[in-house]
Design a protein around this motif. Structure first.
Motif, mmCIF file in Angstrom:
data_model
loop_
_atom_site.group_PDB
_atom_site.id
_atom_site.type_symbol
_atom_site.label_atom_id
_atom_site.label_comp_id
_atom_site.label_asym_id
_atom_site.label_seq_id
_atom_site.Cartn_x
_atom_site.Cartn_y
_atom_site.Cartn_z
ATOM 1 N N TYR A 1 0.821 -1.217 0.000
ATOM 2 C CA TYR A 1 0.000 0.000 0.000
ATOM 3 C C TYR A 1 0.854 1.266 0.000
ATOM 4 N N VAL A 2 1.888 1.288 0.826
ATOM 5 C CA VAL A 2 2.723 2.489 0.933
ATOM 6 C C VAL A 2 3.394 2.796 -0.400
ATOM 7 N N ILE A 3 3.915 1.757 -1.062
ATOM 8 C CA ILE A 3 4.547 1.951 -2.367
ATOM 9 C C ILE A 3 3.515 2.427 -3.378
ATOM 10 N N ALA A 4 2.315 1.834 -3.352
ATOM 11 C CA ALA A 4 1.272 2.204 -4.305
ATOM 12 C C ALA A 4 0.881 3.672 -4.158
ATOM 13 N N VAL A 5 0.773 4.145 -2.928
ATOM 14 C CA VAL A 5 0.395 5.545 -2.695
ATOM 15 C C VAL A 5 1.468 6.484 -3.248
ATOM 16 N N LYS A 6 2.720 6.135 -3.050
ATOM 17 C CA LYS A 6 3.815 6.996 -3.505
ATOM 18 C C LYS A 6 3.966 6.980 -5.016
ATOM 19 N N GLY A 7 3.567 5.894 -5.657
ATOM 20 C CA GLY A 7 3.685 5.799 -7.100
ATOM 21 C C GLY A 7 3.974 4.376 -7.518
ATOM 22 N N ILE A 8 3.122 3.804 -8.371
ATOM 23 C CA ILE A 8 3.259 2.412 -8.789
ATOM 24 C C ILE A 8 4.219 2.324 -9.972
ATOM 25 N N PRO A 9 5.228 1.466 -9.902
ATOM 26 C CA PRO A 9 6.134 1.295 -11.044
ATOM 27 C C PRO A 9 5.365 0.770 -12.270
ATOM 28 N N LEU A 10 5.726 1.249 -13.431
ATOM 29 C CA LEU A 10 5.131 0.773 -14.679
ATOM 30 C C LEU A 10 5.771 -0.556 -15.049
ATOM 31 N N LEU A 11 4.948 -1.600 -15.113
ATOM 32 C CA LEU A 11 5.425 -2.925 -15.475
ATOM 33 C C LEU A 11 5.454 -3.053 -16.995
ATOM 34 N N PHE A 12 6.592 -3.464 -17.521
ATOM 35 C CA PHE A 12 6.727 -3.712 -18.952
ATOM 36 C C PHE A 12 7.098 -5.165 -19.158
ATOM 37 N N SER A 13 6.365 -5.850 -20.011
ATOM 38 C CA SER A 13 6.628 -7.257 -20.251
ATOM 39 C C SER A 13 6.176 -7.615 -21.658
ATOM 40 N N LEU B 1 -4.746 -15.022 -23.710
ATOM 41 C CA LEU B 1 -3.335 -14.759 -23.487
ATOM 42 C C LEU B 1 -2.719 -15.772 -22.537
ATOM 43 N N ARG B 2 -1.560 -16.230 -22.871
ATOM 44 C CA ARG B 2 -0.829 -17.149 -22.020
ATOM 45 C C ARG B 2 -0.373 -16.437 -20.747
ATOM 46 N N GLY B 3 -0.340 -17.149 -19.632
ATOM 47 C CA GLY B 3 0.013 -16.572 -18.339
ATOM 48 C C GLY B 3 1.312 -15.785 -18.375
ATOM 49 N N ASP B 4 1.334 -14.673 -17.673
ATOM 50 C CA ASP B 4 2.471 -13.764 -17.704
ATOM 51 C C ASP B 4 2.445 -12.939 -16.431
ATOM 52 N N ILE B 5 3.532 -12.279 -16.102
ATOM 53 C CA ILE B 5 3.590 -11.460 -14.890
ATOM 54 C C ILE B 5 2.548 -10.353 -14.908
ATOM 55 N N SER B 6 2.086 -9.961 -16.095
ATOM 56 C CA SER B 6 1.073 -8.912 -16.202
ATOM 57 C C SER B 6 -0.315 -9.388 -15.788
ATOM 58 N N ALA B 7 -0.502 -10.709 -15.604
ATOM 59 C CA ALA B 7 -1.808 -11.259 -15.239
ATOM 60 C C ALA B 7 -2.036 -11.092 -13.743
ATOM 61 N N GLN B 8 -2.230 -9.837 -13.326
ATOM 62 C CA GLN B 8 -2.446 -9.537 -11.914
ATOM 63 C C GLN B 8 -3.268 -8.266 -11.785
ATOM 64 N N GLY B 9 -3.789 -8.025 -10.597
ATOM 65 C CA GLY B 9 -4.603 -6.859 -10.344
ATOM 66 C C GLY B 9 -3.871 -5.572 -10.669
ATOM 67 N N GLY B 10 -4.592 -4.623 -11.255
ATOM 68 C CA GLY B 10 -4.014 -3.343 -11.640
ATOM 69 C C GLY B 10 -3.636 -3.276 -13.102
ATOM 70 N N SER B 11 -3.540 -4.442 -13.748
ATOM 71 C CA SER B 11 -3.213 -4.457 -15.171
ATOM 72 C C SER B 11 -4.413 -4.103 -16.035
ATOM 73 N N SER B 12 -5.586 -4.051 -15.430
ATOM 74 C CA SER B 12 -6.787 -3.702 -16.200
ATOM 75 C C SER B 12 -6.587 -2.379 -16.922
ATOM 76 N N GLY B 13 -6.877 -2.389 -18.211
ATOM 77 C CA GLY B 13 -6.720 -1.187 -19.017
ATOM 78 C C GLY B 13 -5.366 -1.083 -19.689
ATOM 79 N N ALA B 14 -4.476 -2.036 -19.447
ATOM 80 C CA ALA B 14 -3.136 -1.981 -20.032
ATOM 81 C C ALA B 14 -3.198 -2.199 -21.536
ATOM 82 N N PRO B 15 -2.407 -1.444 -22.307
ATOM 83 C CA PRO B 15 -2.391 -1.635 -23.757
ATOM 84 C C PRO B 15 -1.521 -2.819 -24.148
ATOM 85 N N LEU B 16 -1.941 -3.522 -25.194
ATOM 86 C CA LEU B 16 -1.126 -4.565 -25.803
ATOM 87 C C LEU B 16 -0.632 -4.028 -27.134
ATOM 88 N N VAL B 17 0.676 -4.025 -27.299
ATOM 89 C CA VAL B 17 1.321 -3.368 -28.433
ATOM 90 C C VAL B 17 2.025 -4.409 -29.304
#
Length: 232
Positions: free
Chosen positions: A129-141, A163-179
């Motif tokens: 929670y503390v890290i999330a409040v300060k700013g969530i790192p952008l996950l790139f995979s 999509l095959r399982g990946d580190i991006s398959a977790q809460g907060g990834s909703s809305g992430a673009p696939l490029v």
């Protein structure tokens, strides 16, 4: 480096409730694409900001400009087929006089089975929670397309990607673009359909940009490019 400025974290702190998700600027006028379920329960838009990472900062405020009807569920899930929404930047916070925003172009290409796509998301499931409040790192995979699928076999259209399982398959990834390899946004990460002990055990579903384009034509009589032009 190219996509980081265009992919932002939706952050809403309403009392004891936190809403967090990912949104992508898809037009230089400041129109963003995200999931409907990310913004659906926001009670006061004034409690929300768009944030970036590296450096972590509040970038802008926004409004919701369009969400399609949410009355048809994806089979065997609690998520709707039309799980997308468009936002519009109303006020820049880091650069108040900004009128042109960095953006990620959208294309209607249909990725094929086995194709590698890149995903950018502000995943929060394994962030404190503390890290999330300060700013969530952008996950790139990167992840692999298991197969394109249809919502309705009678319509003979391709609507989503499995999509095959990946580190991006977790809460907060909703809305992430696939490029894709052409550096175009071709799909919108929407949900995880299978829980597992690790993210590699999960299965994700992403809504194709071509499907979003068809729904806009059906509901509004506008293609996505026309919709963006009207709402600039």
């Amino acid at each position: 480096k190219e996509f980081r400025p265009a992919v932002l974290n939706i952050w809403c702190a309403e009392g004891n409730s936190i809403t967090s998700g990912t949104a992508t600027i898809i037009d230089p006028s400041g129109i963003l694409l995200t999931n409907a379920h990310v913004v659906r329960d926001i009670k006061n838009i004034n409690d929300c900001v768009l944030r970036s990472w590296n450096p972590a900062e509040n970038v802008a405020r926004f409004k919701i400009i369009y969400t399609p009807p949410q009355n048809t569920l994806i089979k065997d899930t609690e998520f709707t087929r039309n799980d997308f929404a468009f936002l519009k930047i109303t006020e820049g916070l880091s650069e108040k006089d900004r009128t042109v925003w960095p953006y990620a172009p959208v294309a209607f290409d249909i990725p094929q089975k086995g194709e590698r796509l890149f995903v950018f998301g502000y995943s929060t499931e394994f962030v404190g929670y503390v890290i999330a409040v300060k700013g969530i790192p952008l996950l790139f995979s990167d992840l692999i397309v298991e197969s394109p699928l249809t919502f309705d076999e009678q319509e003979n259209t391709l609507d989503v990607l499995l999509l095959r399982g990946d580190i991006s398959a977790q809460g907060g990834s909703s809305g992430a673009p696939l490029v894709n390899s052409d550096k175009n946004v071709v799909a919108l990460f929407s949900l995880v359909t299978k829980e597992g002990e690790t993210t590699s055990d999960r299965t994700g579903i992403a809504i194709l940009a071509s499907y979003i384009n068809r729904i806009l034509q059906k509901d509004l009589g506008q293609t996505l490019p026309q919709f963006l032009n009207v709402n600039k």
